[in-house]
Motif scaffolding. Structure first.
Motif, PDB file in Angstrom:
ATOM      1  N   VAL A 132      -3.734  12.266   5.980  1.00  0.00           N
ATOM      2  CA  VAL A 132      -3.070  11.251   5.328  1.00  0.00           C
ATOM      3  C   VAL A 132      -1.482  11.802   4.863  1.00  0.00           C
ATOM      4  N   MET A 136      -5.628  -1.937   5.298  1.00  0.00           N
ATOM      5  CA  MET A 136      -5.289  -2.146   3.589  1.00  0.00           C
ATOM      6  C   MET A 136      -5.716  -3.397   3.272  1.00  0.00           C
ATOM      7  N   LEU A 196      -1.195  14.425   1.831  1.00  0.00           N
ATOM      8  CA  LEU A 196      -1.736  14.304   0.720  1.00  0.00           C
ATOM      9  C   LEU A 196      -3.183  14.725   0.823  1.00  0.00           C
ATOM     10  N   MET A 214       2.117   5.480   2.278  1.00  0.00           N
ATOM     11  CA  MET A 214       1.369   6.380   2.905  1.00  0.00           C
ATOM     12  C   MET A 214       0.634   5.852   4.239  1.00  0.00           C
ATOM     13  N   GLN A 233      -3.094  -3.684  -2.198  1.00  0.00           N
ATOM     14  CA  GLN A 233      -2.169  -2.372  -2.699  1.00  0.00           C
ATOM     15  C   GLN A 233      -3.320  -1.409  -3.051  1.00  0.00           C
ATOM     16  N   GLY A 234      -3.370  -0.459  -2.402  1.00  0.00           N
ATOM     17  CA  GLY A 234      -4.377   0.711  -3.041  1.00  0.00           C
ATOM     18  C   GLY A 234      -5.531   0.765  -2.834  1.00  0.00           C
ATOM     19  N   SER A 281      -6.679  12.553   2.158  1.00  0.00           N
ATOM     20  CA  SER A 281      -7.248  13.135   3.360  1.00  0.00           C
ATOM     21  C   SER A 281      -8.725  13.219   3.289  1.00  0.00           C
ATOM     22  N   GLU A 294      -2.095   6.888   7.417  1.00  0.00           N
ATOM     23  CA  GLU A 294      -3.258   7.529   7.943  1.00  0.00           C
ATOM     24  C   GLU A 294      -3.138   7.869   9.328  1.00  0.00           C
ATOM     25  N   SER A 302      -8.392   0.287   0.676  1.00  0.00           N
ATOM     26  CA  SER A 302      -8.617   0.327   2.209  1.00  0.00           C
ATOM     27  C   SER A 302      -9.947  -0.120   2.558  1.00  0.00           C
ATOM     28  N   SER A 344      -2.508   4.142  10.632  1.00  0.00           N
ATOM     29  CA  SER A 344      -2.652   2.955   9.802  1.00  0.00           C
ATOM     30  C   SER A 344      -1.915   3.047   8.450  1.00  0.00           C
ATOM     31  N   LYS A 345      -1.429   1.862   7.839  1.00  0.00           N
ATOM     32  CA  LYS A 345      -0.835   2.068   6.569  1.00  0.00           C
ATOM     33  C   LYS A 345      -1.744   1.743   5.530  1.00  0.00           C
ATOM     34  N   ILE A 346      -1.848   2.823   4.523  1.00  0.00           N
ATOM     35  CA  ILE A 346      -2.849   2.708   3.506  1.00  0.00           C
ATOM     36  C   ILE A 346      -2.330   1.995   2.220  1.00  0.00           C
ATOM     37  N   ASP A 347      -0.987   2.385   2.068  1.00  0.00           N
ATOM     38  CA  ASP A 347      -0.220   2.138   0.803  1.00  0.00           C
ATOM     39  C   ASP A 347       1.278   1.577   1.302  1.00  0.00           C
ATOM     40  N   GLY A 348       1.621   0.391   1.188  1.00  0.00           N
ATOM     41  CA  GLY A 348       2.825   0.079   1.588  1.00  0.00           C
ATOM     42  C   GLY A 348       3.998   0.665   0.927  1.00  0.00           C
ATOM     43  N   GLY A 349       3.958   1.228  -0.096  1.00  0.00           N
ATOM     44  CA  GLY A 349       5.001   1.744  -0.994  1.00  0.00           C
ATOM     45  C   GLY A 349       5.880   0.729  -1.580  1.00  0.00           C
TER      46      GLY A 349
END
Lengths: 104, 152
Positions: free
Chosen positions: B64, A86, A47, B137, A89-90, A51, B139, A92, B123-128
């Motif tokens: 990412v 994180m 994505l 997602m 949600q969304g 990035s 990183e 970081s 690392s996980k940025i967004d859990g889904g």
């Protein structure tokens, strides 16, 4: 400002330690980027928008760390580590930390 | 029935497109890895003589990624029985290699001879969210100290 992630700066002597310095930033995703990423999400892979976003945030976190070190009178930061977490949600947090030192 | 048919076509299309993107990515990774073989990236840090160093600086590479919709479904199925989730394995493998390559490219562009003390971080940025059909997602971050040696 010399930055390394090993304990020393090779070839130089550390004359003074100033302790830990850190910089962080919290970033949320952008709606526009998010729409594009949503489409890419279906097919998988990189994505690019994200990035880039993380790259920018990491540079900002490092800038803040460097500023803090400069205030202490340091001219190098050694043993730098990065962290990403994180928060919600969304969004970081990007963290950079290290030891501020003065080189000869 | 029409709905189901549409779903099957959609998932098949996603599978083939995802597979194609992955194949292309692996090919590009191999070519770039070959080109950067002269620049070793090592986890150790005592691989050079301190007196020979001209310059040392921090380099990093980041990427990412997310899994595709088909892989997420497959993974969901496998998770029920347990075992290897190869769909995710290949995704994480290629994104980590991509992050490593970006770090090496950043080091090479400034004339480094090696990168030492390399660290990986995932690392996980967004859990889904399965109910919204998003896959989550990750990183991949790679960083290390680039070393440029003095001309001998």
């Amino acid at each position: 400002m010399i930055i390394t992630n090993i304990e020393t700066v090779p070839g130089r002597t550390i004359v003074e330690h100033y302790g830990i310095v850190q910089g962080s930033t919290v970033r949320a995703k952008h709606v526009g980027v998010d729409c594009v990423a949503g489409c890419q999400n279906t097919f998988g892979g990189e994505l690019k928008g994200y990035s880039q976003l993380l790259e920018e945030s990491r540079n900002e976190a490092m800038d803040r760390m460097i500023k803090q070190a400069q205030q202490l009178g340091a001219n190098a930061i050694v043993n730098v580590r990065f962290g990403t977490s994180m928060i919600t949600q969304g969004a970081s947090e990007i963290l950079a930390y290290g030891t501020a030192v003065r080189l000869e | 029935m029409a709905d189901f048919l549409f779903f099957v076509v959609f998932v098949t299309a996603v599978f083939f497109i995802g597979q194609h993107i992955q194949k292309k990515h692996f090919a590009s990774l191999e070519a770039r890895e070959q080109a950067l073989l002269y620049l070793p990236a090592v986890v150790g840090r005592k691989v050079f003589n301190d007196d020979d160093v001209e310059r040392a600086w921090l380099v990093h590479g980041t990427v990412v990624v997310s899994g595709d919709y088909f892989k997420m479904m497959l993974a969901g199925l496998i998770k029920f029985f347990g075992g290897r989730i190869s769909a995710y394995e290949s995704l994480l493998d290629r994104s980590r290699r991509e992050a490593l390559l970006r770090m090496k490219e950043a080091a090479a562009s400034e004339g480094a001879h090696m990168v030492v003390n390399v660290r990986f971080e995932t690392s996980k940025i967004d859990g889904g969210n399965p109910s919204q059909q998003t896959t989550g997602m990750f990183e991949m971050l790679t960083y290390g100290t680039a070393i440029r040696l003095k001309a001998q």
